[in-house]
Scaffold this active site. Structure first.
Site, PDB file in Angstrom:
ATOM      1  N   VAL A   1       0.838  -1.198   0.000  1.00 13.41           N
ATOM      2  CA  VAL A   1       0.000   0.000   0.000  1.00 13.41           C
ATOM      3  C   VAL A   1       0.876   1.253   0.000  1.00 13.41           C
ATOM      4  O   VAL A   1       0.561   2.248  -0.654  1.00 13.41           O
ATOM      5  CB  VAL A   1      -0.970   0.004   1.207  1.00 13.41           C
ATOM      6  CG1 VAL A   1      -1.763   1.302   1.278  1.00 13.41           C
ATOM      7  CG2 VAL A   1      -1.912  -1.197   1.142  1.00 13.41           C
ATOM      8  N   CYS A   2       1.996   1.214   0.712  1.00 11.43           N
ATOM      9  CA  CYS A   2       2.871   2.372   0.870  1.00 11.43           C
ATOM     10  C   CYS A   2       3.273   3.020  -0.462  1.00 11.43           C
ATOM     11  O   CYS A   2       3.137   4.240  -0.611  1.00 11.43           O
ATOM     12  CB  CYS A   2       4.107   2.016   1.683  1.00 11.43           C
ATOM     13  SG  CYS A   2       3.732   1.435   3.351  1.00 11.43           S
TER      14      CYS A   2
END
Length: 187
Positions: free
Chosen positions: A46-47
């Site tokens: 997700v980062c």
């Protein structure tokens, strides 16, 4: 998490920015608006989507006198390696702070106990070093830079217009409210 309206604490961190390693301190932050954008770790899932989204809005933020500091508990060396190998992260021109000693994550109260990782935390700091906005989400919930940009505009508007506030979903150019006894029960 009673950090709203508190001044950021002293720190010194190594960062990767535009092909160089640089030192960033709390003194460097003062005098302009700043976003501290904590994320769990480099080389994750997700980062990079969040950091790329923020990179796509960086020029707009800079035009609003806002500097961006992404922060994870990785080192500045890891940030460089990730920047050099990921197309999404390669777009980043803002600061990528290493917080391997956990000073920043502790100062902003986003360090996960026993894990050594930061939660997804977003903090807007005004030119006086005072935290005006914060948001912390669960690891699996990515953030939206367009919504962050809207909130920065609202915070800057309120700072420049004492006595006015921005209602829900306020967009730049729309009407604001002037809280008074006359408005009580009328909204």
């Amino acid at each position: 998490m009673a950090l709203i309206n508190t001044t950021i604490k002293p720190f010194e961190a190594q960062a990767f920015k535009e092909g160089k390693f640089v030192t960033v301190t709390d003194a460097d932050v003062k005098g302009k608006w700043a976003i501290f954008f904590f994320y769990p770790a480099d080389f994750t899932f997700v980062c990079p989507t969040e950091l790329e989204d923020l990179a796509d809005h960086y020029e707009t933020l800079k035009g609003m006198d806002v500097e961006v500091y992404s922060v994870s508990t990785d080192t500045h060396f890891s940030h460089k390696a990730w920047h050099d190998t990921s197309p999404a992260i390669g777009k980043i021109n803002y600061y990528m702070l290493g917080d391997q000693n956990h000073v920043l994550a502790t100062n902003f109260e986003v360090l996960r106990a026993g894990q050594g990782l930061a939660d997804r935390g977003t903090f807007l700091v005004d030119p006086d070093g005072v935290i005006q906005f914060m948001e912390v989400t669960a690891e699996g919930v990515g953030r939206n830079a367009t919504e962050l940009l809207r909130k920065v505009k609202a915070a800057q508007y309120v700072a420049a217009h004492p006595g006015e506030v921005c209602p829900a979903k306020w967009e730049q150019g729309e009407e604001t409210l002037a809280p008074s006894l006359d408005l009580v029960g009328k909204i």
